[in-house]
Write a protein that holds these residues in place. Structure first.
Motif, PDB file in Angstrom:
ATOM      1  N   LEU A   1       0.942  -1.425   0.035  1.00 41.23           N
ATOM      2  CA  LEU A   1      -0.063  -0.096  -0.047  1.00 41.23           C
ATOM      3  C   LEU A   1       0.997   1.334  -0.033  1.00 41.23           C
ATOM      4  O   LEU A   1       0.473   2.245  -0.709  1.00 41.23           O
ATOM      5  N   LEU A   2       1.966   1.216   0.679  1.00 40.59           N
ATOM      6  CA  LEU A   2       2.801   2.381   0.762  1.00 40.59           C
ATOM      7  C   LEU A   2       3.526   2.698  -0.697  1.00 40.59           C
ATOM      8  O   LEU A   2       4.324   3.785  -0.688  1.00 40.59           O
ATOM      9  N   SER A   3       3.586   1.883  -1.748  1.00 38.09           N
ATOM     10  CA  SER A   3       3.977   1.957  -2.919  1.00 38.09           C
ATOM     11  C   SER A   3       3.109   2.823  -3.790  1.00 38.09           C
ATOM     12  O   SER A   3       3.626   3.323  -4.760  1.00 38.09           O
ATOM     13  N   ALA A   4       1.926   2.984  -3.260  1.00 35.59           N
ATOM     14  CA  ALA A   4       1.052   3.913  -4.237  1.00 35.59           C
ATOM     15  C   ALA A   4       1.341   5.080  -4.425  1.00 35.59           C
ATOM     16  O   ALA A   4       1.385   5.701  -5.434  1.00 35.59           O
ATOM     17  N   PRO A   5       2.009   5.835  -3.317  1.00 34.11           N
ATOM     18  CA  PRO A   5       2.420   7.533  -3.573  1.00 34.11           C
ATOM     19  C   PRO A   5       3.512   7.455  -4.574  1.00 34.11           C
ATOM     20  O   PRO A   5       3.767   8.598  -5.265  1.00 34.11           O
TER      21      PRO A   5
END
Length: 441
Positions: A331-335
């Motif tokens: 999820l933290l890869s989305a940015p």
């Protein structure tokens, strides 16, 4: 019966190749990360800026990558443990945390830029906004890894890597290659300003994330010392053959046609259309898309593996804490899809930054393979190969740092310099520790 024996017994049977491919896997996940958009960016930059001059680095990268994975494979199989736990037991907690920090930093920065590439390519192919794709891919990644775990990732990696290799090899048949100029590129030389690109190419194959993850993927596959032969073939098939062919195909296509180093990875694909036809453009674009997706999945598991092992947690989805780490990293890869600027330079920089941390990881593996951590010490040939990896990767990393600092000490170059100095001192300290122990013995 071990998996190796099962393969051997079926050597004359129908469907043997399919059975063998099914048994392979851990090194294909490393290959999926290596055969990613950052490597493509380095190859595109090298071909567009310097023609065939850096072909020797491309060839070297495949052999070096296979050797690095072989050494990591030996450590994982002979200890039957994760690399972080082995480092902590035999060198101490400080060394273990240094390894974790090195690998997590390299993988974390790469994750954001890889997601940006996946989202950009997805937007180019579909016309849907890249930021929407960034969120969508993060959710798909989180659900797939949390639900399917290692087996989901392995199947996706093998499938996508094979398709990507086929796509780029097919593009060779629609692009004219200058064989004479290519042969001249096999003579080692680094053109002015080419150190960063050379480090990026080598960094795609010999990278700290690939080295550190291998012991965990083999454990997830259930391999032990009895599977040594199968694991060796796994490394050769994925890194030496599949990754080597992939790198050569991309480099030869771009070196033969492109004349600009300022193209993005997507821009390189689009530039092929007017020059050599739509077939080459779409083969290149689809290959890039598959490579980006497979790399994103493989890179996601690296920080959770290392952190979970250091904290004493399980490294499979049966442990809820490890599963939560997988979801968090996904999820933290989305940015990454919201990052501005040209993705090409960012991708090359990510690989080169990883190269700075790689000599330390290789030195750790070599130290442990020549210690009481393993029941069978490294051969002289394997040690010489490993030392050559440290020297070559260290030299390219050093050239990269010099180029960065040469442009003035800013926030980024200052961070790279501090990172390089810290890991360089750690590598020298580890070498000194080994020499002192040998003299005492």
């Amino acid at each position: 019966m071990s998996q190796t024996e099962a393969v051997s017994e079926s050597a004359d049977g129908v469907g043997t190749v399919a059975e063998y491919v099914d048994r392979m896997g851990p090194s294909w996940i490393a290959g999926a990360i290596a055969a990613g958009p950052a490597t493509i960016a380095s190859l595109v930059t090298a071909g567009g800026a310097y023609g065939y001059t850096l072909l020797w680095v491309v060839v070297l990268s495949a052999g070096a990558g296979a050797l690095a994975q072989y050494l990591a494979m030996r450590l994982g199989l002979l200890t039957e443990r994760g690399i972080v736990a082995v480092v902590e037991d035999h060198l101490g907690e400080t060394w273990a945390w240094l390894l974790v920090g090195d690998a997590v930093l390299a993988a974390g920065v790469a994750q954001l830029v890889i997601m940006k590439t996946v989202a950009t390519v997805s937007a180019t192919v579909t016309g849907i906004d890249a930021r929407v794709w960034g969120v969508a891919w993060a959710l798909v990644l989180a659900a797939g890894l949390a639900g399917g775990g290692y087996r989901f990732l392995e199947l996706a990696a093998k499938t996508l890597v094979l398709l990507v290799v086929l796509a780029f090899v097919a593009s060779l048949f629609v692009v004219p290659i200058d064989a004479g100029a290519a042969a001249a590129g096999l003579v080692p030389s680094v053109p002015s300003g080419g150190a960063l690109v050379a480090a990026g190419i080598l960094g795609g194959a010999v990278h700290i994330t690939l080295i550190t993850m291998h012991s965990y993927t083999m454990r997830a596959r259930g391999w032990d010392r009895d599977d040594y032969g199968l694991a060796t073939v796994d490394v050769g098939a994925s890194m030496l053959v599949a990754f080597g062919v992939y790198s050569l195909a991309i480099f030869l296509v771009t070196a033969s046609v492109l004349t600009s180093a300022d193209l993005s990875t997507v821009g390189a694909a689009q530039a092929l259309g007017p020059l050599v036809g739509d077939s080459a453009q779409w083969l290149f674009l689809l290959g890039l898309w598959g490579a980006a997706v497979s790399t994103l999945g493989g890179n996601t598991i690296v920080p959770p593996f290392l952190l979970a092992d250091k904290l004493g947690w399980g490294t499979t989805i049966e442990d809820g804490r490890y599963r939560a780490l997988l979801v968090a990293v996904a999820l933290l890869s989305a940015p990454g899809a919201f990052i501005g600027g040209s993705v090409l330079g960012q991708l090359v920089l990510v690989l080169a930054l990883g190269t700075v941390g790689t000599p330390f990881a290789i030195a750790l593996v070599l130290y442990l393979l020549n210690s009481e951590a393993v029941p069978e010490a490294n051969s002289r040939l394997a040690n010489l190969g490993g030392l050559a990896l440290v020297v070559v990767s260290g030299g390219l990393a050093g050239n990269f740092v010099v180029e960065q600092v040469g442009g003035g000490i800013g926030p980024l170059s200052g961070f790279v310099l501090a990172f390089a100095v810290a890991l360089g001192l750690a590598t020298l300290g580890l070498g000194g520790k080994y020499v002192r122990e040998e003299l005492v013995a």
